[in-house]
Each structure stands twice: as structure tokens, then as C-alpha cells.
Design an enzyme around this catalytic site. Structure first.
Site, PDB file in Angstrom:
ATOM      1  CG  ASN A  11      -1.939  -1.175   1.095  1.00 56.98           C
ATOM      2  OD1 ASN A  11      -2.530  -1.433   0.048  1.00 56.98           O
ATOM      3  ND2 ASN A  11      -2.038  -1.925   2.170  1.00 56.98           N
ATOM      4  NE  ARG A  18      -2.556   3.222   3.534  1.00 61.62           N
ATOM      5  CZ  ARG A  18      -1.649   2.521   4.182  1.00 61.62           C
ATOM      6  NH1 ARG A  18      -0.414   2.457   3.744  1.00 61.62           N
ATOM      7  NH2 ARG A  18      -1.973   1.885   5.283  1.00 61.62           N
ATOM      8  CE1 TYR A  23       1.186   5.560   6.462  1.00 68.52           C
ATOM      9  CE2 TYR A  23      -1.138   5.693   5.941  1.00 68.52           C
ATOM     10  CZ  TYR A  23      -0.094   5.055   6.564  1.00 68.52           C
ATOM     11  OH  TYR A  23      -0.320   3.925   7.283  1.00 68.52           O
ATOM     12  CG  ASN A  72       7.299   1.707   5.609  1.00 67.42           C
ATOM     13  OD1 ASN A  72       6.608   0.834   6.126  1.00 67.42           O
ATOM     14  ND2 ASN A  72       6.915   2.970   5.542  1.00 67.42           N
ATOM     15  CD  GLU A  96      10.539  -1.986  12.194  1.00 68.02           C
ATOM     16  OE1 GLU A  96       9.307  -1.943  12.388  1.00 68.02           O
ATOM     17  OE2 GLU A  96      11.320  -2.619  12.937  1.00 68.02           O
ATOM     18  CG  HIS A  98       7.057   1.832  10.626  1.00 69.48           C
ATOM     19  ND1 HIS A  98       6.413   0.959   9.774  1.00 69.48           N
ATOM     20  CD2 HIS A  98       7.858   1.088  11.410  1.00 69.48           C
ATOM     21  CE1 HIS A  98       6.811  -0.266  10.056  1.00 69.48           C
ATOM     22  NE2 HIS A  98       7.693  -0.220  11.032  1.00 69.48           N
ATOM     23  NE  ARG A 105      -1.722   4.358  11.873  1.00 67.74           N
ATOM     24  CZ  ARG A 105      -1.516   3.889  10.652  1.00 67.74           C
ATOM     25  NH1 ARG A 105      -0.289   3.766  10.174  1.00 67.74           N
ATOM     26  NH2 ARG A 105      -2.535   3.537   9.900  1.00 67.74           N
TER      27      ARG A 105
END
Length: 138
Positions: A11, A18, A23, A72, A96, A98, A105
């Protein structure tokens, strides 16, 4: 010259469309062009897939010859033991990343199968999270 790759999971091809409140409105292609210009002395590549197996294949492909991987994995972060195992099995360090603060969240996003095998984790700084990850390899 450092050779880095940004690998995005499911996604993330929809960035700019989105949930812009989470984002942002910039597409990843627009952001990637800007970050390549910012780091002209870094060979920076990009790969995105919505398919878990393709992400694992890419990690295997670059995991012994690149200087760093910025990953990600999107929702696979919280579900994919296979991606976690792939990172454990390669030599190239992985950061990593994000875009959102996953801890602010849904609770299922608080778990990562990537973090235990990553060089580090950067989250919650929007697209700047990728920039910070690049800096971590320089």
C-alpha cells in the site's frame, strides 16, 4: 560511494493518495527524486511490492552486496515472520522505517517482527524518517 536501497511494502505505492492526514500528500516517487538529489554521493535505489514473497526475494537479492537497506514493510511489519527471518539471514544491515508513529495507532501495530533483527528503527517523522535512515548509514 554507499549503495543503499529503500524497500517499501504493501500500500505504500498509494502515498500521496492514501490517508493524507497520516501519510501526507507527496507521492513516494516525488520524495525519492528529492532524496536522490540531496545525497548525490549515495547510490540510492527503490523497490516496492505489495507481495510478501517479492519483498523477501529482494532482501535476499541485495542482502549480501549493499551497504544498507531501508525497509518500510508496511502492514507486513506486524504479521510477517518470513520477512523477519529474511533480515536475520542476510548480512546487510536493515533500518526499519515507518512514516507514522505506529505506537500511536491500533494496538496490532505495536508489534514488529522486523525490529529484533534491525540495526535500528525510525518512526513517526513522516517521509523524513527515510532521510534519517539514509543519514544513519553515512
Amino acid at each position: 560511494m554507499k549503495k543503499l536501497i529503500i524497500i517499501n511494502g504493501p500500500n505504500l505505492n498509494l502515498l500521496g493518495k492514501r490517508e493524507p492526514n497520516i501519510y501526507g500528500s507527496l507521492t513516494f516517487t516525488e520524495f525519492f527524486e528529492a532524496i536522490k538529489e540531496k545525497y548525490p554521493n549515495v547510490q540510492l535505489e527503490y523497490f516496492q511490492s505489495n507481495v510478501e514473497g517479492y519483498l523477501i526475494d529482494k532482501l535476499h537479492e541485495v542482502g549480501f552486496s549493499y551497504d544498507g537497506i531501508i525497509l518500510n514493510a508496511g502492514a507486513y511489519t506486524h504479521t510477517s515472520i518470513g520477512i523477519g527471518d529474511a533480515i536475520k539471514g542476510i548480512e546487510t544491515p536493515v533500518v526499519e522505517v515507518h512514516i507514522s508513529n505506529t505506537f500511536s495507532r491500533e494496538e496490532f501495530r505495536h508489534q514488529s517482527y522486523i525490529s529484533p533483527n534491525a540495526k535500528g528503527v525510525i518512526l513517526g517523522f513522516g517521509l523524513q524518517s527515510y532521510d534519517l535512515a539514509v543519514q544513519s548509514f553515512l
